[in-house]
Design a protein around this motif. Structure first.
Motif, mmCIF file in Angstrom:
data_model
loop_
_atom_site.group_PDB
_atom_site.id
_atom_site.type_symbol
_atom_site.label_atom_id
_atom_site.label_comp_id
_atom_site.label_asym_id
_atom_site.label_seq_id
_atom_site.Cartn_x
_atom_site.Cartn_y
_atom_site.Cartn_z
ATOM 1 N N ARG A 206 0.833 -1.194 0.000
ATOM 2 C CA ARG A 206 0.000 0.000 0.000
ATOM 3 C C ARG A 206 0.871 1.249 0.000
ATOM 4 N N ALA A 207 0.310 2.323 -0.531
ATOM 5 C CA ALA A 207 1.030 3.589 -0.582
ATOM 6 C C ALA A 207 1.358 4.091 0.816
ATOM 7 N N PRO A 208 2.475 4.787 0.989
ATOM 8 C CA PRO A 208 2.790 5.387 2.289
ATOM 9 C C PRO A 208 1.686 6.341 2.728
ATOM 10 N N GLU A 209 1.601 6.574 4.032
ATOM 11 C CA GLU A 209 0.513 7.380 4.597
ATOM 12 C C GLU A 209 0.474 8.785 3.993
ATOM 13 N N ARG A 210 1.642 9.356 3.736
ATOM 14 C CA ARG A 210 1.671 10.705 3.171
ATOM 15 C C ARG A 210 1.013 10.733 1.799
ATOM 16 N N TRP A 211 1.271 9.729 0.984
ATOM 17 C CA TRP A 211 0.645 9.650 -0.333
ATOM 18 C C TRP A 211 -0.869 9.519 -0.183
ATOM 19 N N GLN A 212 -1.311 8.753 0.807
ATOM 20 C CA GLN A 212 -2.753 8.591 1.039
ATOM 21 C C GLN A 212 -3.389 9.921 1.404
ATOM 22 N N ARG A 213 -2.742 10.690 2.286
ATOM 23 C CA ARG A 213 -3.294 11.979 2.711
ATOM 24 C C ARG A 213 -3.396 12.948 1.550
ATOM 25 N N TRP A 214 -2.459 12.868 0.630
ATOM 26 C CA TRP A 214 -2.457 13.769 -0.529
ATOM 27 C C TRP A 214 -3.398 13.292 -1.636
ATOM 28 N N GLY A 215 -4.038 12.141 -1.425
ATOM 29 C CA GLY A 215 -4.918 11.613 -2.455
ATOM 30 C C GLY A 215 -4.173 11.058 -3.650
ATOM 31 N N MET A 216 -2.947 10.613 -3.460
ATOM 32 C CA MET A 216 -2.108 10.130 -4.552
ATOM 33 C C MET A 216 -1.886 8.627 -4.506
ATOM 34 N N GLU A 217 -2.757 7.927 -3.788
ATOM 35 C CA GLU A 217 -2.606 6.472 -3.702
ATOM 36 C C GLU A 217 -2.722 5.827 -5.079
ATOM 37 N N TRP A 218 -3.562 6.401 -5.936
ATOM 38 C CA TRP A 218 -3.716 5.875 -7.288
ATOM 39 C C TRP A 218 -2.398 5.941 -8.058
ATOM 40 N N LEU A 219 -1.638 7.041 -7.864
ATOM 41 C CA LEU A 219 -0.364 7.190 -8.564
ATOM 42 C C LEU A 219 0.642 6.154 -8.068
ATOM 43 N N TYR A 220 0.605 5.859 -6.784
ATOM 44 C CA TYR A 220 1.497 4.842 -6.231
ATOM 45 C C TYR A 220 1.215 3.480 -6.879
ATOM 46 N N ARG A 221 -0.065 3.188 -7.104
ATOM 47 C CA ARG A 221 -0.425 1.932 -7.763
ATOM 48 C C ARG A 221 0.078 1.919 -9.202
ATOM 49 N N VAL A 222 -0.064 3.065 -9.862
ATOM 50 C CA VAL A 222 0.406 3.152 -11.247
ATOM 51 C C VAL A 222 1.907 2.913 -11.323
ATOM 52 N N LEU A 223 2.664 3.473 -10.384
ATOM 53 C CA LEU A 223 4.114 3.296 -10.384
ATOM 54 C C LEU A 223 4.505 1.839 -10.145
ATOM 55 N N GLN A 224 3.634 1.093 -9.438
ATOM 56 C CA GLN A 224 3.910 -0.336 -9.226
ATOM 57 C C GLN A 224 3.586 -1.165 -10.460
ATOM 58 N N GLU A 225 2.516 -0.774 -11.179
ATOM 59 C CA GLU A 225 2.104 -1.518 -12.373
ATOM 60 C C GLU A 225 1.797 -0.542 -13.511
ATOM 61 N N PRO A 226 2.807 0.163 -14.014
ATOM 62 C CA PRO A 226 2.540 1.204 -15.017
ATOM 63 C C PRO A 226 1.935 0.673 -16.310
ATOM 64 N N GLY A 227 2.404 -0.469 -16.770
ATOM 65 C CA GLY A 227 1.908 -0.998 -18.036
ATOM 66 C C GLY A 227 0.435 -1.322 -18.014
ATOM 67 N N ARG A 228 -0.068 -1.728 -16.872
ATOM 68 C CA ARG A 228 -1.462 -2.142 -16.776
ATOM 69 C C ARG A 228 -2.393 -1.019 -16.360
ATOM 70 N N LEU A 229 -1.900 -0.049 -15.571
ATOM 71 C CA LEU A 229 -2.804 0.885 -14.909
ATOM 72 C C LEU A 229 -2.777 2.319 -15.421
ATOM 73 N N TRP A 230 -1.706 2.766 -16.077
ATOM 74 C CA TRP A 230 -1.588 4.186 -16.354
ATOM 75 C C TRP A 230 -2.726 4.708 -17.223
ATOM 76 N N ARG A 231 -3.086 3.951 -18.266
ATOM 77 C CA ARG A 231 -4.144 4.411 -19.165
ATOM 78 C C ARG A 231 -5.487 4.441 -18.446
ATOM 79 N N ARG A 232 -5.750 3.431 -17.602
ATOM 80 C CA ARG A 232 -7.021 3.366 -16.881
ATOM 81 C C ARG A 232 -7.197 4.569 -15.957
ATOM 82 N N TYR A 233 -6.138 4.892 -15.174
ATOM 83 C CA TYR A 233 -6.259 5.998 -14.229
ATOM 84 C C TYR A 233 -6.298 7.346 -14.936
ATOM 85 N N LEU A 234 -5.527 7.489 -16.022
ATOM 86 C CA LEU A 234 -5.545 8.742 -16.764
ATOM 87 C C LEU A 234 -6.947 9.011 -17.317
#
Length: 268
Positions: A206-234
């Motif tokens: 899971r994303a670090p707590e600071r990323w969660q507070r900033w609402g950037m948990e989705w970006l953390y997931r994308v960085l873990q699986e960029p090939g699968r998730l970047w287009r979906r989240y964008l």
């Protein structure tokens, strides 16, 4: 249970009535549901669901069926403030899952785990035994069963006498299962936990707590699986921003179940 839920304020957002509750309040309500053996179906909504519910009637109906609907996404909380319908906090599905396991641990309640791959399910069971030793896991089943087996799965859950059912199956399989069998399961607390099994089982981080507070948990997931998730989240995040602008200009009428009224549309 319905009257107790309605005692809490609700906010009208994107055609949905979202409960303005904190995680602690939901846990207290779940405790009452278990003690009284009354159903509490917990649903969560995030930016992706808000985008897709307009074109996915099954998803929309599943959200309307919930006894409690919560904001599982910081973007939804921010949007609620922009729209003058402020929610007190984000109630992330994974956090609520762990808090409910804490409740079950404290009171030695029973749970049933449904969904994910067999290896992930075993990892979740091991994690529950290690972190919440007071929890009684009275049954588990991976999510890879055919529709023809759903009656058997539902019967097994009903016979387990579980106090809580945690479902980690994708849409629309989860919605179809609950829509078909939810009334016969006899489980007080039902919570669709999405990918929380992977997190609790240690499969994904899971994303670090600071990323969660900033609402950037989705970006953390994308960085873990960029090939699968970047287009979906964008695509989803862009569509959500567009919807927010439109909602600011003209609100969507509250959706209602199709059995009692027609689909919600924007106010004229």
């Amino acid at each position: 249970m319905t009257e107790l839920v309605r005692a809490h304020p609700r906010r009208e957002l994107f055609g949905l009535r979202v409960d303005a509750m904190t995680a602690d309040e939901v846990v207290d309500l779940a405790d009452l549901a278990v003690r009284s053996r009354r159903r509490l179906l917990i649903g969560v909504v995030n930016a992706a669901k808000i985008v897709h519910l307009r074109s996915d009637p099954l998803l929309r109906e599943s959200l309307l069926e919930c006894d409690v609907l919560l904001a599982d996404g910081q973007s939804v909380v921010w949007a609620s403030r922009v729209l003058g319908q402020p929610l007190p906090e984000r109630v992330a599905g994974i956090d609520l899952f762990e808090q409910l396991l804490g409740l079950a641990d404290r009171d030695h309640r029973s749970v049933y785990l449904l969904g994910a791959r067999p290896s992930v399910l075993r990892a979740v069971e091991d994690a529950v035994e290690r972190r919440w030793p007071g929890v009684r896991v009275v049954g588990s089943r991976d999510g890879y069963f055919d529709a023809g087996d759903s009656d058997e799965v539902a019967a097994t859950i009903a016979s387990s006498g579980a106090d809580m059912l945690f479902i980690a199956m994708p849409s629309p399989k989860k919605e179809i299962f609950l829509g078909t069998h939810g009334a016969t399961l006899g489980v007080p607390v039902l919570h669709g936990v999405g990918g929380s099994f992977d997190v609790v089982g240690g499969i994904t981080k899971r994303a670090p707590e600071r990323w969660q507070r900033w609402g950037m948990e989705w970006l953390y997931r994308v960085l873990q699986e960029p090939g699968r998730l970047w287009r979906r989240y964008l695509t989803t995040n862009t569509a959500f921003v567009v919807l927010l602008v439109r909602e600011r200009l003209r609100r969507t009428r509250p959706y209602v179940p199709s059995t009692t009224a027609t689909e919600g549309t924007a106010h004229e």
